[in-house]
Design a protein around this motif. Structure first.
Motif, PDB file in Angstrom:
ATOM      1  N   UNK A  19       0.824  -1.200   0.000  1.00  0.00           N
ATOM      2  CA  UNK A  19       0.000   0.000   0.000  1.00  0.00           C
ATOM      3  C   UNK A  19       0.863   1.256   0.000  1.00  0.00           C
ATOM      4  N   UNK A  20       1.950   1.241   0.755  1.00  0.00           N
ATOM      5  CA  UNK A  20       2.835   2.402   0.841  1.00  0.00           C
ATOM      6  C   UNK A  20       3.456   2.751  -0.505  1.00  0.00           C
ATOM      7  N   UNK A  21       3.725   1.755  -1.313  1.00  0.00           N
ATOM      8  CA  UNK A  21       4.294   2.013  -2.640  1.00  0.00           C
ATOM      9  C   UNK A  21       3.342   2.856  -3.480  1.00  0.00           C
ATOM     10  N   UNK A  22       2.057   2.547  -3.397  1.00  0.00           N
ATOM     11  CA  UNK A  22       1.065   3.324  -4.141  1.00  0.00           C
ATOM     12  C   UNK A  22       0.881   4.714  -3.534  1.00  0.00           C
ATOM     13  N   UNK A  39      -1.814   5.909   8.880  1.00  0.00           N
ATOM     14  CA  UNK A  39      -2.059   4.910   7.838  1.00  0.00           C
ATOM     15  C   UNK A  39      -2.762   3.688   8.410  1.00  0.00           C
ATOM     16  N   UNK A  40      -3.996   3.464   7.960  1.00  0.00           N
ATOM     17  CA  UNK A  40      -4.725   2.249   8.305  1.00  0.00           C
ATOM     18  C   UNK A  40      -4.904   2.072   9.813  1.00  0.00           C
ATOM     19  N   UNK A  41      -5.044   3.198  10.549  1.00  0.00           N
ATOM     20  CA  UNK A  41      -5.293   3.087  11.991  1.00  0.00           C
ATOM     21  C   UNK A  41      -6.570   3.814  12.418  1.00  0.00           C
ATOM     22  N   UNK A  77      -4.244   7.772   5.299  1.00  0.00           N
ATOM     23  CA  UNK A  77      -4.335   6.748   4.253  1.00  0.00           C
ATOM     24  C   UNK A  77      -5.260   5.630   4.720  1.00  0.00           C
ATOM     25  N   UNK A  78      -6.341   5.405   3.975  1.00  0.00           N
ATOM     26  CA  UNK A  78      -7.368   4.452   4.419  1.00  0.00           C
ATOM     27  C   UNK A  78      -8.125   3.850   3.232  1.00  0.00           C
ATOM     28  N   UNK A 125      -7.273   9.779  -4.745  1.00  0.00           N
ATOM     29  CA  UNK A 125      -7.722   8.393  -4.903  1.00  0.00           C
ATOM     30  C   UNK A 125      -6.651   7.542  -5.582  1.00  0.00           C
ATOM     31  N   UNK A 126      -6.521   6.302  -5.147  1.00  0.00           N
ATOM     32  CA  UNK A 126      -5.661   5.320  -5.786  1.00  0.00           C
ATOM     33  C   UNK A 126      -6.155   3.942  -5.376  1.00  0.00           C
ATOM     34  N   UNK A 127      -5.551   2.898  -5.890  1.00  0.00           N
ATOM     35  CA  UNK A 127      -5.969   1.536  -5.562  1.00  0.00           C
ATOM     36  C   UNK A 127      -4.783   0.749  -5.023  1.00  0.00           C
ATOM     37  N   UNK A 128      -4.923   0.241  -3.805  1.00  0.00           N
ATOM     38  CA  UNK A 128      -3.886  -0.571  -3.179  1.00  0.00           C
ATOM     39  C   UNK A 128      -4.569  -1.557  -2.236  1.00  0.00           C
TER      40      UNK A 128
END
Length: 344
Positions: A160-163, A247-249, A278-279, A329-332
């Motif tokens: 996810x971090x790469x995206x 991120x994701x928390x 980031x979610x 927006x992105x997809x991961x």
């Protein structure tokens, strides 16, 4: 012309939905048995060869590899089964982006918890841990399951971090504070992408120990440090950073707790500092997308939170005092977007 037949709703989508767990269990069992590792780097194996290598009977092997091939995990060439590109890249232990920890965590921890989903709906209480004996998800958890959780989170976070790094420009940032940064996967990937960036992983002491090991392994312990602490309990967060990452928390906690976290982030940032959330964002209509909506339902068996909408985050950020709020927006695997803002 009689169009009655065309108007009839087909039950086939319902059938596919209801047997979804069959595909997952095929994946989980194949990974646990070492099937993908067994096939990696070979020209493939027949069913009989796989049965011998895995130490099981040929009949179940044939059924399992057929199922795995049907969902794109294996391919059959000249009577031999080989890993698909997907399996070879992500399901072979030792590969850079091994996803197996996530699969194992779902199978051992969340699959049983989801088996009690109706109980969670009726009681509004988690089922993956005991709220009567534990203060939260990470309190007094079985060490083996907790290690499995962080292995899974590292795989999910790395991809996810790469995206995130590709869609959120951090080239002007110098010091990142990763709140609840876990194993440091986000920091590793973002520092690799942005050579001038340094980072601090802020998390509970046992988690920081895990992160320290990952940072050394990545050769980035000179640019990424750990800071043990509890972002819920501490009145203040570490200062000296120009960007804060969540991120994701945020989906783990209630709106009230999230607002409290944002206030601490605001106080820790200098003027002009940025915040990145980031979610997996639920859409504003709260009808999807499936990954975010189902992850939100997963919070029912895991936490006191849910997955929130971009509009909710935007409102909370503005109430906290942030400006220039926007959503990218992105997809991961672990996120479909990021909500960004700046401290005036």
């Amino acid at each position: 012309m009689d169009n009655t037949r065309d108007a009839v709703v087909s039950p086939l989508p319902l059938m596919q939905l209801s047997i979804g767990f069959w595909s997952f269990k095929a994946l989980a069992s194949a990974h646990e048995l070492g099937l993908f590792a067994c096939l990696s780097g070979t020209d493939g194996h027949t069913v009989d060869q796989l049965a011998e290598l895995l130490g099981v009977d040929a009949r179940p092997v044939e059924l399992l590899v057929t199922a795995c091939a049907s969902v794109g995990l294996l391919e059959r060439r000249d009577g031999r089964y080989v890993n698909s590109a997907l399996a070879e890249e992500f399901l072979v232990p030792g590969k850079a982006f091994h996803f197996g920890g996530w699969v194992r965590m779902l199978d051992r921890r969340l699959y049983p918890a989801w088996g009690r989903l109706t109980e969670a709906v009726r009681t509004n209480r988690p089922t993956s841990w005991d709220p009567d004996k534990q203060a939260h998800l990470f309190d007094s958890e079985d060490p083996e399951l907790l290690a499995l959780f962080w292995e899974a989170m590292h795989a999910l976070s790395t991809l996810t971090a790469r995206e995130l790094g590709a869609y959120v420009d951090l080239s002007d940032s110098t010091a990142l504070l990763d709140i609840g940064g876990g194993s440091g996967a986000y920091d590793i990937e973002l520092c690799r992408r942005y050579p001038s960036l340094r980072a601090t992983v802020f998390d509970l002491p046992p988690v920081c120990e895990i992160a320290s090991t990952k940072l050394v392994a990545a050769g980035l312990d000179d640019r990424i440090v750990v800071a043990p602490g509890d972002f819920l309990e501490y009145a203040e967060l570490p200062t000296g950073h120009d960007v804060v990452l969540l991120s994701m928390i945020m989906h783990d906690w209630t709106p009230e707790q999230d607002l409290a976290i944002l206030r601490k982030c605001f106080a820790a940032l200098p003027s002009g500092g940025r915040i990145v959330i980031s979610e997996l964002l639920v859409n504003d209509e709260k009808t999807g997308p499936p990954a975010a909506a189902l992850m939100s339902l997963n919070m029912l068996v895991e936490t006191v939170g849910r997955n929130y909408t971009a509009a909710e985050y935007e409102q909370w950020l503005e109430v906290t005092g942030f400006v220039d709020v926007q959503t990218v927006s992105f997809e991961a695997p672990g996120a479909n977007g990021a909500v960004l803002a700046r401290k005036p």
